[in-house]
Design a protein around this motif. Structure first.
Motif: not given
Length: 464
Positions: A452-464
């Motif tokens: 589940t942490d990858l969901h948050t990571l992707m949003l953070r990586a793109t600035g969302l």
């Protein structure tokens, strides 16, 4: 620890150590300077046990004198690397629907569910979030495009098996690229409601392509949403495709679909997010089919190269490479003739699926042995051939993706001596799995994560 605290603490810790750690690549330099990723390419080798990753690279080393692209990234220290926990809300051993939902919706759900929680809550899948933010989005797979792994990034549905409904759910989303198999879920003559979904997609503005030549002939400036469906169910295994000129003309490789998808998605000024799945790695593992497994893993590895080559040129793309769970835990085992046995795979013509689908109850043991020798270069005894043929008097083997109930397990057992490959079972496992990242955002990756942490990571990586 709450997820937001976990990532905050991890990021600060990594930024602190970045002052003394050697810089790995230019992509990592961009990331460490605080730049957001404009694009994400999320690559999934479905059902890839660690042994699968290892043996595919060993096969390439002995056949072509090179490491796999995935392991070469490790060897040259170009990626951040972690282990990932893959459990679902209902089991330590996940299925693909719950696994993709963990990434797609950010919440663990029960096996069989797509972004629908145990209490009925529907979680918004990540590609819908990125589409709403103005990015181009899409999925590419070697199994039906309506299958669990792509669907987990796209829609919410309490039943992963309702692929006819999932095909309908995709339509109003207007995702930019959707490619794979699964024509049965779009064709009027195969759908329960007799709706011609291909026609509806065309009317809605999609370019619909059904064969490789049409896909590769699309003009450079093609801008319409793209639906590519190249087989009724899953695409043929890579090993069988290599021996069939008709299939080579009809069905694109995963690398070709990935390249075409990037070419189209990259035109969006706000960037893109796409998922790429080597889905038949999982199907081969369920069947204990070593040739199918390793050559489809190699085909997935070629898609990795397409993604990494683009990312190295682009400098703004986060590449994520992983699997959703292990499957069958295959391994290469010690013996007096291990190397010679394993090297037989270099000369395989066909998969176990091809062998077994071509046998009938009226065949002789000699004909069965001849078919195996032609396909895979080793000879079984008349007694073993007769025992395999006996299964065709009453086909009854279970297992996923085996509609004819063919004797995959029996054939795999005969092959163990010939290949030195043995199997732990025929189903998913709870193993922690490999996870690699390169590009902006990869510095957010700690050494161990929950899926589940990858969901948050992707949003953070793109600035969302």
């Amino acid at each position: 620890m709450k997820r937001r605290d976990f990532f905050r603490n991890t990021s600060l810790g990594l930024l602190g150590t970045a002052m003394v750690a050697p810089v790995r690549t230019f992509a990592r330099q961009i990331s460490s300077q605080g730049h957001h990723a404009r694009n994400i390419i999320f690559l999934v080798s479905d059902g890839m046990s660690t042994g699968t990753l290892n043996m595919a690279s060993l096969l390439l080393q002995r056949k072509e004198g090179r490491q796999s692209h995935w392991l070469q990234l490790y060897e040259t220290n170009q990626v951040a690397r972690a282990l990932m926990s893959t459990a679902s809300a209902s089991s330590l051993v996940t299925d693909s629907a719950a696994a993709s939902s963990a990434w797609g919706g950010g919440v663990r759900v029960h096996n069989g569910s797509l972004n629908v929680g145990p209490d009925g809550t529907h979680y918004t899948p990540i590609l819908q979030k990125f589409k709403a933010a103005g990015k181009a989005v899409g999925c590419v797979t070697t199994v039906p495009i309506t299958h669990a792994t792509p669907a987990g990034f796209c829609i919410s549905n309490s039943h992963r098996g309702d692929m006819g409904e999932i095909a309908t759910q995709y339509l109003p989303l207007q995702f930019d690229v959707m490619m794979g198999g699964g024509a049965h879920y779009f064709r009027a003559d195969k759908r329960k409601d007799q709706t011609d979904l291909f026609a509806r997609y065309s009317t809605a503005g999609y370019t619909v392509v059904r064969e490789r030549t049409s896909l590769l002939a699309l003009p450079e400036q093609h801008t319409r949403p793209l639906l590519g469906v190249f087989d009724d169910e899953g695409l043929p295994y890579s090993l069988d495709r290599q021996q069939d000129t008709r299939l080579q003309q009809q069905v694109p490789t995963l690398a070709e679909m990935t390249r075409q998808a990037i070419r189209q998605l990259r035109r969006n000024k706000n960037g893109f997010v796409m998922q790429v799945e080597g889905g038949k790695v999982d199907w081969a593992a369920h069947a204990n089919d070593a040739g199918a497994l390793l050559y489809d893993q190699i085909a997935f590895d070629e898609a990795i190269k397409v993604a990494v080559d683009f990312a190295e040129q682009d400098k703004h793309t986060l590449v994520i490479i992983t699997t959703d769970h292990g499957n069958a835990n295959p391994g290469l085992y010690y013996g007096d003739n291990t190397d010679v046995s394993f090297d037989r795979l270099q000369h395989y013509r066909h998969t176990n699926e091809w062998i077994l689908n071509g046998i009938t109850r009226n065949d002789t043991p000699a004909k069965v042995a001849e078919r195996i020798a032609y396909a895979q270069g080793f000879t079984i005894s008349p007694t073993d051939a007769a025992a395999l043929l006996q299964h065709y008097t009453h086909l009854d083997e279970g297992g996923l993706y085996n509609p004819r109930k063919l004797p995959y397990k029996a054939l795999a057992a005969l092959q163990t001596t010939a290949t030195a490959i043995a199997w732990g079972g025929m189903d998913h496992t709870a193993d922690y799995v490999e996870l690699a990242m390169l590009g902006p955002g990869s510095e957010l990756l700690p050494a161990f994560v929950k899926n589940t942490d990858l969901h948050t990571l992707m949003l953070r990586a793109t600035g969302l």
